[in-house]
Design an enzyme around this catalytic site. Structure first.
Site, PDB file in Angstrom:
ATOM      1  N   HIS A   7       5.968   2.087  -2.873  1.00  0.00           N
ATOM      2  CA  HIS A   7       5.485   0.708  -2.814  1.00  0.00           C
ATOM      3  C   HIS A   7       4.745   0.440  -1.506  1.00  0.00           C
ATOM      4  O   HIS A   7       4.873   1.183  -0.544  1.00  0.00           O
ATOM      5  CB  HIS A   7       6.616  -0.321  -2.997  1.00  0.00           C
ATOM      6  CG  HIS A   7       7.707  -0.264  -1.963  1.00  0.00           C
ATOM      7  ND1 HIS A   7       8.869   0.456  -2.143  1.00  0.00           N
ATOM      8  CD2 HIS A   7       7.824  -0.846  -0.742  1.00  0.00           C
ATOM      9  CE1 HIS A   7       9.652   0.299  -1.082  1.00  0.00           C
ATOM     10  NE2 HIS A   7       9.041  -0.477  -0.210  1.00  0.00           N
ATOM     11  N   GLU A 130       8.235   3.850   5.459  1.00  0.00           N
ATOM     12  CA  GLU A 130       9.572   3.973   4.891  1.00  0.00           C
ATOM     13  C   GLU A 130       9.572   5.224   4.015  1.00  0.00           C
ATOM     14  O   GLU A 130       8.655   5.437   3.238  1.00  0.00           O
ATOM     15  CB  GLU A 130       9.869   2.736   4.023  1.00  0.00           C
ATOM     16  CG  GLU A 130      11.219   2.750   3.327  1.00  0.00           C
ATOM     17  CD  GLU A 130      11.461   1.471   2.496  1.00  0.00           C
ATOM     18  OE1 GLU A 130      10.492   0.807   2.098  1.00  0.00           O
ATOM     19  OE2 GLU A 130      12.647   1.174   2.253  1.00  0.00           O
TER      20      GLU A 130
HETATM   21 CO    CO Z   1      10.185  -1.150   1.399  1.00  0.00          CO
END
Ligand code: CO
Length: 134
Positions: A7, A130
Protein backbone atom coordinates in the site's frame (compact mmCIF):
# COMPACT_ATOMS: atom_id res chain seq x y z
CA UNK A 1 14.06 -9.45 -1.43
CA UNK A 2 11.06 -7.14 -1.84
CA UNK A 3 7.83 -8.31 -3.37
CA UNK A 4 4.63 -6.44 -4.11
CA UNK A 5 3.69 -2.89 -3.24
CA UNK A 6 1.22 -3.58 -0.44
CA UNK A 7 0.00 0.00 0.00
CA UNK A 8 0.76 3.69 -0.20
CA UNK A 9 -0.23 5.54 2.99
CA UNK A 10 -1.60 9.08 2.91
CA UNK A 11 -1.93 11.01 6.16
CA UNK A 12 -4.97 13.27 6.16
CA UNK A 13 -6.35 15.96 8.48
CA UNK A 14 -9.98 14.79 8.05
CA UNK A 15 -10.34 11.04 7.64
CA UNK A 16 -14.12 11.12 7.04
CA UNK A 17 -13.68 13.65 4.22
CA UNK A 18 -10.78 11.66 2.75
CA UNK A 19 -12.85 8.46 2.81
CA UNK A 20 -15.74 10.26 1.10
CA UNK A 21 -13.37 11.69 -1.55
CA UNK A 22 -12.09 8.23 -2.51
CA UNK A 23 -15.55 6.65 -2.35
CA UNK A 24 -17.75 9.34 -3.90
CA UNK A 25 -15.45 11.36 -6.15
CA UNK A 26 -13.03 8.67 -7.30
CA UNK A 27 -15.55 5.82 -7.10
CA UNK A 28 -13.30 3.46 -5.14
CA UNK A 29 -14.20 0.70 -2.73
CA UNK A 30 -13.32 1.89 0.78
CA UNK A 31 -13.31 0.18 4.17
CA UNK A 32 -14.91 1.45 7.32
CA UNK A 33 -12.80 3.65 9.63
CA UNK A 34 -10.83 1.35 11.93
CA UNK A 35 -9.21 2.71 15.13
CA UNK A 36 -5.71 1.31 15.69
CA UNK A 37 -5.10 2.31 19.33
CA UNK A 38 -1.71 0.61 19.54
CA UNK A 39 -0.50 2.74 16.59
CA UNK A 40 -2.22 6.04 17.50
CA UNK A 41 -4.03 6.23 14.17
CA UNK A 42 -7.34 5.44 12.49
CA UNK A 43 -7.18 3.81 9.08
CA UNK A 44 -9.30 3.45 5.97
CA UNK A 45 -8.17 1.08 3.26
CA UNK A 46 -8.98 1.89 -0.35
CA UNK A 47 -8.99 -1.28 -2.44
CA UNK A 48 -7.51 -0.88 -5.91
CA UNK A 49 -7.07 -3.57 -8.53
CA UNK A 50 -3.31 -3.83 -8.05
CA UNK A 51 -2.64 -2.39 -4.57
CA UNK A 52 -4.21 -0.42 -1.74
CA UNK A 53 -4.16 3.10 -0.40
CA UNK A 54 -4.12 3.47 3.37
CA UNK A 55 -5.70 6.70 4.57
CA UNK A 56 -4.35 7.64 7.99
CA UNK A 57 -6.05 9.91 10.48
CA UNK A 58 -4.96 10.78 14.00
CA UNK A 59 -6.18 8.94 17.08
CA UNK A 60 -5.63 10.60 20.46
CA UNK A 61 -3.36 13.48 21.40
CA UNK A 62 0.01 11.81 20.86
CA UNK A 63 -0.59 10.42 17.38
CA UNK A 64 2.67 9.59 15.57
CA UNK A 65 1.35 11.37 12.46
CA UNK A 66 0.54 14.65 14.27
CA UNK A 67 3.93 16.19 13.47
CA UNK A 68 3.65 15.15 9.83
CA UNK A 69 0.24 16.80 9.56
CA UNK A 70 1.61 19.98 11.12
CA UNK A 71 4.19 20.11 8.33
CA UNK A 72 1.65 19.01 5.68
CA UNK A 73 -1.66 20.56 6.73
CA UNK A 74 -3.56 19.36 3.66
CA UNK A 75 -2.19 15.84 4.05
CA UNK A 76 0.42 14.01 2.04
CA UNK A 77 2.12 10.71 1.26
CA UNK A 78 3.38 9.37 4.59
CA UNK A 79 4.93 6.00 3.71
CA UNK A 80 4.99 3.17 1.24
CA UNK A 81 4.63 -0.47 2.27
CA UNK A 82 6.56 -3.20 0.51
CA UNK A 83 6.04 -6.90 1.10
CA UNK A 84 8.82 -9.25 2.14
CA UNK A 85 8.64 -12.99 2.62
CA UNK A 86 10.67 -13.13 5.84
CA UNK A 87 10.78 -9.97 7.91
CA UNK A 88 13.55 -11.14 10.25
CA UNK A 89 15.79 -12.03 7.32
CA UNK A 90 15.00 -8.69 5.69
CA UNK A 91 15.95 -6.83 8.89
CA UNK A 92 19.27 -8.64 9.16
CA UNK A 93 20.10 -7.97 5.53
CA UNK A 94 19.33 -4.27 5.90
CA UNK A 95 21.18 -3.91 9.20
CA UNK A 96 24.23 -5.58 7.73
CA UNK A 97 24.24 -2.74 5.18
CA UNK A 98 23.86 -0.03 7.84
CA UNK A 99 20.19 0.71 7.18
CA UNK A 100 18.47 1.80 10.38
CA UNK A 101 15.23 0.17 11.46
CA UNK A 102 12.97 2.42 13.57
CA UNK A 103 12.12 1.63 17.18
CA UNK A 104 13.50 -1.39 18.95
CA UNK A 105 13.86 -3.23 15.68
CA UNK A 106 11.38 -5.88 16.72
CA UNK A 107 8.54 -6.30 14.21
CA UNK A 108 5.19 -4.91 15.40
CA UNK A 109 1.83 -6.18 14.32
CA UNK A 110 0.59 -3.73 11.71
CA UNK A 111 -2.82 -2.67 10.47
CA UNK A 112 -3.34 -5.99 8.66
CA UNK A 113 -2.44 -8.20 11.61
CA UNK A 114 0.96 -9.02 10.06
CA UNK A 115 4.46 -8.20 11.33
CA UNK A 116 5.84 -4.88 10.08
CA UNK A 117 9.03 -2.81 10.42
CA UNK A 118 9.82 0.75 9.37
CA UNK A 119 13.11 1.85 7.80
CA UNK A 120 14.64 5.20 8.69
CA UNK A 121 13.74 7.63 5.89
CA UNK A 122 17.28 9.07 5.86
CA UNK A 123 18.57 5.61 4.96
CA UNK A 124 15.84 5.00 2.36
CA UNK A 125 15.94 7.89 -0.15
CA UNK A 126 13.99 10.26 2.07
CA UNK A 127 10.99 7.93 2.15
CA UNK A 128 9.50 6.19 5.16
CA UNK A 129 9.34 2.54 4.10
CA UNK A 130 7.22 -0.04 5.88
CA UNK A 131 8.11 -3.68 5.32
CA UNK A 132 5.30 -6.17 5.85
CA UNK A 133 5.69 -9.91 5.99
CA UNK A 134 3.40 -11.17 3.25
CO1 CO B 1 1.14 1.23 6.36
Amino acid sequence: MIGRLNHVAIAVPDLEAARAFYRDVLGAEVSEIVPQPEHGVRTVFVELANTKIELLGTLGDASPIAGFLERHPSGGIHHICLEVEDIAAARERLRARGIRVLGEGEPKIGAHGKPVLFLHPKDALGTLVELEQA
